[in-house]
Every structure is written in C-alpha cells, then in structure tokens.
Design a protein around this motif. Structure first.
Motif, PDB file in Angstrom:
ATOM      1  N   TYR A  18      35.672  73.588  43.891  1.00 26.31           N
ATOM      2  CA  TYR A  18      34.223  73.814  43.890  1.00 26.31           C
ATOM      3  C   TYR A  18      33.858  74.924  42.908  1.00 26.31           C
ATOM      4  N   LEU A  19      34.533  76.034  43.060  1.00 24.41           N
ATOM      5  CA  LEU A  19      34.322  77.182  42.183  1.00 24.41           C
ATOM      6  C   LEU A  19      35.606  77.474  41.438  1.00 24.41           C
ATOM      7  N   GLU A  20      35.527  77.587  40.121  1.00 20.18           N
ATOM      8  CA  GLU A  20      36.720  77.913  39.352  1.00 20.18           C
ATOM      9  C   GLU A  20      36.347  78.688  38.099  1.00 20.18           C
ATOM     10  N   TRP A  21      37.292  79.483  37.662  1.00 16.07           N
ATOM     11  CA  TRP A  21      37.076  80.298  36.486  1.00 16.07           C
ATOM     12  C   TRP A  21      37.209  79.443  35.230  1.00 16.07           C
ATOM     13  N   ASP A  22      36.174  79.453  34.421  1.00 18.02           N
ATOM     14  CA  ASP A  22      36.161  78.733  33.151  1.00 18.02           C
ATOM     15  C   ASP A  22      36.516  79.737  32.063  1.00 18.02           C
ATOM     16  N   ASP A  23      37.792  79.742  31.690  1.00 19.87           N
ATOM     17  CA  ASP A  23      38.269  80.754  30.752  1.00 19.87           C
ATOM     18  C   ASP A  23      37.653  80.580  29.365  1.00 19.87           C
ATOM     19  N   ALA A  24      37.406  79.343  28.954  1.00 20.46           N
ATOM     20  CA  ALA A  24      36.847  79.093  27.626  1.00 20.46           C
ATOM     21  C   ALA A  24      35.452  79.682  27.493  1.00 20.46           C
ATOM     22  N   ASN A  25      34.672  79.610  28.562  1.00 19.12           N
ATOM     23  CA  ASN A  25      33.291  80.100  28.512  1.00 19.12           C
ATOM     24  C   ASN A  25      33.093  81.431  29.224  1.00 19.12           C
ATOM     25  N   ARG A  26      34.175  81.956  29.825  1.00 18.01           N
ATOM     26  CA  ARG A  26      34.158  83.272  30.462  1.00 18.01           C
ATOM     27  C   ARG A  26      33.099  83.377  31.553  1.00 18.01           C
ATOM     28  N   LEU A  27      33.098  82.414  32.450  1.00 17.52           N
ATOM     29  CA  LEU A  27      32.185  82.413  33.596  1.00 17.52           C
ATOM     30  C   LEU A  27      32.784  81.571  34.708  1.00 17.52           C
ATOM     31  N   VAL A  28      32.119  81.571  35.850  1.00 12.39           N
ATOM     32  CA  VAL A  28      32.542  80.746  36.973  1.00 12.39           C
ATOM     33  C   VAL A  28      31.742  79.446  36.934  1.00 12.39           C
ATOM     34  N   LYS A  29      32.430  78.339  37.049  1.00 15.98           N
ATOM     35  CA  LYS A  29      31.790  77.027  37.086  1.00 15.98           C
ATOM     36  C   LYS A  29      31.742  76.563  38.543  1.00 15.98           C
ATOM     37  N   TYR A  30      30.572  76.098  38.948  1.00 17.78           N
ATOM     38  CA  TYR A  30      30.377  75.634  40.323  1.00 17.78           C
ATOM     39  C   TYR A  30      30.059  74.142  40.306  1.00 17.78           C
ATOM     40  N   ASN A  31      30.879  73.371  41.037  1.00 16.33           N
ATOM     41  CA  ASN A  31      30.760  71.913  41.073  1.00 16.33           C
ATOM     42  C   ASN A  31      30.419  71.463  42.495  1.00 16.33           C
ATOM     43  N   PRO A  32      29.150  71.546  42.895  1.00 21.03           N
ATOM     44  CA  PRO A  32      28.784  71.269  44.286  1.00 21.03           C
ATOM     45  C   PRO A  32      29.104  69.853  44.746  1.00 21.03           C
ATOM     46  N   LEU A  33      29.086  68.882  43.818  1.00 23.60           N
ATOM     47  CA  LEU A  33      29.287  67.479  44.186  1.00 23.60           C
ATOM     48  C   LEU A  33      30.726  67.028  43.998  1.00 23.60           C
ATOM     49  N   LEU A  34      31.637  67.961  43.853  1.00 22.37           N
ATOM     50  CA  LEU A  34      33.014  67.655  43.481  1.00 22.37           C
ATOM     51  C   LEU A  34      33.627  66.545  44.330  1.00 22.37           C
ATOM     52  N   HIS A  35      33.449  66.599  45.640  1.00 20.25           N
ATOM     53  CA  HIS A  35      34.102  65.635  46.530  1.00 20.25           C
ATOM     54  C   HIS A  35      33.142  64.584  47.090  1.00 20.25           C
TER      55      HIS A  35
END
Length: 239
Positions: A155-172
C-alpha cells in the motif's frame, strides 16, 4: 519516511475500508500530498474518495497532447460532479515536442521501443517530475491485478527514484470491486471503458482489448514484452 513507520502503516491499512484508509494515511503522513489522475476507472474511484479531502491533497493530470476526446469529456464531468476539486493540468514542454517531431516524425513512436519511450518521457515522465516536485506522498490508482510486475507492491512504499512515498489505495482491489463502487456512487467513467478500453492512454497508443486479452494488451500493442511508460518505478522494475 522510516522503514519501520511504513511497515506499521501498511499493517494498519490491511483491514480498513477505502474511505477510512485514505483518511488514515493523510492523517499519519506529513508534507505535500498529491494525487495523479488519468481519468481511468481506478482514478475516478479514488477521486470520489479524495474529494472530501480536497484541502489536503493537490490533484493533477498529465495532458500529453495526444489524448482521446472521451478523456476530456470525463474530465469535464468530473469537475462538474466534484466542484470543490481543483485539478491542475501539466503539459509537455513545447520545445521537447517540436524537437521530437522534427527528428522522428509526429508518430515516430511506432518505429521502435526506444523512440516510443522517448515520446513517453517527453509527454509524461518529464511533466510528472514537475507535478510531484516537493511532494512527500503520491497517491496512485495502481492495482496488483493489472500486471505481474505489481504483485509485490505494498500500500505504502518508498519510491527511491522520485524520493517520496507512493500510496496505492486500490492495490488489492479487483476490477469487479472497482466497477461495483463506481456504479454504486454514480461516478463518471469514460465512455471508452465500456468499449473495451480498460487501460486508457494516448489515442495513438491505445486500442480496445479483444476477448481474453491481458489488461495491458491494448497499450503499445505493436510491442512485445513488458509494456510501461516509466511513470511508476519500483527498485529495478518499471510499472
């Protein structure tokens, strides 16, 4: 964000319904928060649930200059349904587009994967970098079901390329669940969706799916292998 906090938040999100999950993440993260919409069915569903938090989230879309008219139609319907939302549009740099067209032709992306990726970079990736500049949280409509490359995401993971946290609410969420929620909440959906366009990108690069085809088969259909534009990068994978 520290890894242990990401793990804590991901664990807490496991059993929360969508509306509660979004509110929980917004409350427990700091800094500028952005949501990118392409007006596909997943993003339309998220727009509905993000609308009550319009003062906390900056919403943007990328206009590549090669969109379907149906995309603009659902953009207009969305603004009408959610008047509190201010959706900012980011365009490619005019000089980048001019140079590409002069060197490769206006539809040069059909000639090779390299030229297609160059076009995606100009029209999508570079505008995205401007859109998420300074953000600490980026909300997306990615679902694990859409691609094998996305099954290992959280759901929440560190996006190293963009230097921010990516949130994927609809992941599952399954596609059926997304469809049910959009219907129940009378959320505007592109008329292309009912014609078999489950993943809608630029008009020259998207076609309707044939029966039994993979979700991404309608994108860059003339290419073989992994089909992505470079917007979503996770470790060494392009999503």
């Amino acid at each position: 964000m520290e890894k242990h906090k990401l793990n804590y938040l991901n664990k807490a999100l496991e059993d929360l319904p969508l509306s509660s999950a979004i509110a929980f993440v917004l409350k427990n993260t700091e800094g500028k928060k952005v949501f990118s919409t392409s007006f596909g069915i997943e993003d339309q569903l998220l727009t509905h649930y993000i609308a009550p938090h319009a003062d906390e989230v900056s919403i943007f879309t990328l206009d590549t200059g090669r969109q379907f008219n149906e995309t603009y139609e659902v953009f207009h319907k969305t603004q009408s349904k959610y008047p509190s939302l201010k959706i900012q549009t980011y365009f490619p740099e005019e000089e980048d587009v001019r140079q590409y067209a002069n060197q490769n032709g206006i539809n040069g992306f059909y000639d090779s994967i390299e030229k297609r990726k160059q076009c995606c970079c100009i029209r999508k990736v570079k505008p995205l970098q401007r859109a998420i500049s300074g953000a600490s949280l980026w909300i997306t409509g990615l679902r694990a079901e859409q691609s094998p490359n996305r099954e290992g995401m959280q759901y929440l993971e560190w996006d190293d390329a963009n230097r921010l946290v990516k949130y994927n609410p609809l992941l599952h969420y399954t596609l059926q669940e997304v469809e049910q929620l959009t219907t129940m909440n009378k959320i505007p959906v592109s008329s292309l969706y009912k014609k078999g366009y489950l993943s809608i990108g630029c008009a020259p690069c998207t076609r309707a799916l044939l029966p039994g085809e993979d979700f991404r088969a309608g994108r860059w259909w003339w290419e073989n292998g992994k089909k992505e534009c470079g917007l979503h990068i996770h470790s060494d994978k392009n999503y």
